[in-house]
Design a protein around this motif. Structure first.
Motif, PDB file in Angstrom:
ATOM      1  N   UNK A  85       0.858  -1.183   0.079  1.00  0.00           N
ATOM      2  CA  UNK A  85      -0.054  -0.020  -0.006  1.00  0.00           C
ATOM      3  C   UNK A  85       0.827   1.261   0.046  1.00  0.00           C
ATOM      4  N   UNK A  86       1.922   1.295   0.810  1.00  0.00           N
ATOM      5  CA  UNK A  86       2.887   2.272   0.873  1.00  0.00           C
ATOM      6  C   UNK A  86       3.626   2.794  -0.540  1.00  0.00           C
ATOM      7  N   UNK A  87       3.975   1.546  -1.339  1.00  0.00           N
ATOM      8  CA  UNK A  87       4.551   1.765  -2.601  1.00  0.00           C
ATOM      9  C   UNK A  87       3.493   2.484  -3.615  1.00  0.00           C
ATOM     10  N   UNK A  88       2.365   2.005  -3.498  1.00  0.00           N
ATOM     11  CA  UNK A  88       1.197   2.269  -4.318  1.00  0.00           C
ATOM     12  C   UNK A  88       1.009   3.698  -4.143  1.00  0.00           C
ATOM     13  N   UNK A  89       0.971   4.278  -2.844  1.00  0.00           N
ATOM     14  CA  UNK A  89       0.678   5.600  -2.761  1.00  0.00           C
ATOM     15  C   UNK A  89       1.789   6.615  -3.071  1.00  0.00           C
ATOM     16  N   UNK A  90       3.004   6.001  -2.908  1.00  0.00           N
ATOM     17  CA  UNK A  90       4.151   6.921  -3.238  1.00  0.00           C
ATOM     18  C   UNK A  90       4.214   7.062  -4.936  1.00  0.00           C
ATOM     19  N   UNK A  91       3.996   5.909  -5.575  1.00  0.00           N
ATOM     20  CA  UNK A  91       3.891   5.906  -7.108  1.00  0.00           C
ATOM     21  C   UNK A  91       2.690   6.927  -7.429  1.00  0.00           C
ATOM     22  N   UNK A  92       1.687   6.872  -6.871  1.00  0.00           N
ATOM     23  CA  UNK A  92       0.434   7.617  -7.365  1.00  0.00           C
ATOM     24  C   UNK A  92       0.822   9.192  -7.029  1.00  0.00           C
ATOM     25  N   UNK A  93       1.654   9.441  -5.975  1.00  0.00           N
ATOM     26  CA  UNK A  93       2.257  10.854  -5.611  1.00  0.00           C
ATOM     27  C   UNK A  93       2.999  11.404  -6.666  1.00  0.00           C
ATOM     28  N   UNK A  94       4.011  10.546  -7.114  1.00  0.00           N
ATOM     29  CA  UNK A  94       5.004  10.892  -7.992  1.00  0.00           C
ATOM     30  C   UNK A  94       4.331  11.214  -9.263  1.00  0.00           C
ATOM     31  N   UNK A  95       3.219  10.316  -9.751  1.00  0.00           N
ATOM     32  CA  UNK A  95       2.601  10.445 -11.113  1.00  0.00           C
ATOM     33  C   UNK A  95       1.954  11.880 -11.138  1.00  0.00           C
ATOM     34  N   UNK A  96       1.329  12.227  -9.989  1.00  0.00           N
ATOM     35  CA  UNK A  96       0.431  13.600  -9.782  1.00  0.00           C
ATOM     36  C   UNK A  96       1.313  14.711  -9.625  1.00  0.00           C
TER      37      UNK A  96
END
Length: 424
Positions: A413-424
């Motif tokens: 879940x943490x990696x997914x949230x980081x990836x979303x943050x970088x994309x945005x």
């Protein structure tokens, strides 16, 4: 001629049929004789002292009525129950009359719960405390037949009608050999009351219990009524020893013994593979003791290795303290041929940490009740004992696995949230 022969044959057949009907057949003779229903009489003190409001913030009489209602709801169908009162009718100062104030409130027989509850509801604290005459009356109420008989005496004070000593009355009842047991319960008792009620109970092989709460009273009376319904649990006297190697061999049942302050007593039980040992012990403080005490029950091997233990501590609110334990012995996976598996000897140690003021006698020891039961061990995975959770290994494994899975999930879940943050 033929007609006469037929008539004679018919008459003989009729006579034979009547004879067969009147005489008991072998099958009927072999049928087991119906067992007589056990009899119990509850003897309740309704003297003036029952007005005292020191049980759960209400009067002793109110607590007794509430407990009686709960007990009457739970009486087994096979039990024939009666109720007798003492001190319920005469409020005056005439001692001779007051010491005859005992009567049967509800007759011993099949229980009508509504009728019995209505009779108890009419009671109000009134007069004297004629315990001796009440015990004599209760013994007479239970006369006849071979049924097991039990008197449960509930009172908050000692007898006020000496010289008819209730302890001597109990001894005389026991001397008749009618197998009548008297159990006593003291409501917030003082030292003299405790001593007298203990003497009454011991004279007939009964038990004494001090009660300070409504719940305790209800629970204990239910236990005693159930015990009358199941005579298998009649206590058997035994004597523990100072070492396991010399200890008495016990089978499933209820045992009584005595233990002095701070003493260790040992008993032995044989356990086969696939069986489970269930044991419990109760220690009664039948004299004044210091607050803060405890009881310990341990199961150990012959070599001294502890298997499991149960312990309980008390602070003086009740005169009985109990604890118990369970030990399931694993079954053998492969049995060689038809060889009978060897039994394991389990040593049971009963210890206590009671102490008393210097003025209190330490002998004889305090009464203890030891219950031993050996049953088939757990086989279903749903049984906690089958997994050994009491020892903690399976629980520890479950916690480790749950922590590992939770860590993986949290990392994803943490990696997914980081990836979303970088994309945005």
């Amino acid at each position: 001629m033929i007609t006469r022969k037929r008539l004679a044959t018919g008459a003989f057949a009729l006579l034979a049929a009547l004879t067969a009907a009147l005489l008991p057949t072998s099958a009927a003779a072999d049928e087991p004789v119906a067992k007589e229903s056990p009899k119990v009489e509850l003897v309740l003190d309704v003297s003036g002292s029952m007005r005292a409001k020191d049980i759960d913030g209400k009067s002793r009489m109110s607590a007794a009525k509430q407990a009686f209602n709960e007990v009457l709801d739970a009486v087994p169908e096979e039990v024939r129950l009666g109720i007798r009162t003492l001190g319920a009718d005469y409020p005056g100062p005439d001692r001779k009359r007051g010491c005859k104030d005992t009567r049967q409130l509800y007759p011993v027989g099949p229980l009508d719960r509504t009728e019995a509850k209505t009779a108890v509801a009419t009671l109000a604290p009134t007069g004297w405390t004629p315990i001796g005459p009440a015990l004599l009356g209760a013994a007479k109420d239970l006369e006849g037949g071979d049924a097991t008989r039990r008197i449960v005496l509930i009172t908050d004070g000692e007898d006020t009608c000496a010289p008819l000593d209730p302890c001597q009355v109990a001894r005389e009842i026991a001397a008749k050999g009618i197998h009548l047991v008297i159990d006593t319960l003291g409501l917030v008792p003082d030292a003299k009351t405790r001593q007298q009620l203990t003497c009454i109970a011991e004279a007939t092989g009964g038990t004494y219990t001090s009660v300070h709460r409504t719940e305790e009273l209800s629970r204990r009376v239910k236990q005693l009524v159930d015990r009358a319904a199941d005579p298998v649990v009649t206590p058997v006297g035994t004597k523990g020893t100072a070492r396991c190697v010399d200890a008495p061999q016990l089978k499933a049942g209820l045992y009584t013994d005595r233990e002095t302050f701070g003493e260790h007593r040992w008993y032995r039980v044989d356990l086969l593979p696939g069986q489970e040992l269930r044991a419990s012990v109760s220690v009664s403080a039948d004299r004044a003791v210091n607050n803060d005490y405890g009881v310990l029950l341990r199961a150990v091997t012959l070599h001294g290795r502890e298997i499991v233990r149960g312990s309980e501590a008390g602070d003086g609110r009740t005169d009985v303290i109990s604890t118990g334990l369970r030990y399931p012995k694993p079954d053998l996976d492969d049995e060689p041929g038809d060889a009978k598996p060897a039994a394991e000897t389990v040593c049971l140690q009963v210890s206590n940490s009671f102490s008393a003021p210097p003025s209190v006698k330490t002998t004889p020891g305090m009464p203890i009740e030891l219950t031993v039961d050996v049953v088939d061990g757990p086989s279903a995975a749903s049984d906690v004992a089958a997994f050994g959770l009491g020892r903690g290994w399976w629980l520890l494994g479950v916690l480790v696995l749950a922590g590992f899975l939770a860590g993986l999930l949290w990392g994803w879940v943490s990696r997914w949230r980081v990836a979303v943050w970088r994309t945005n």
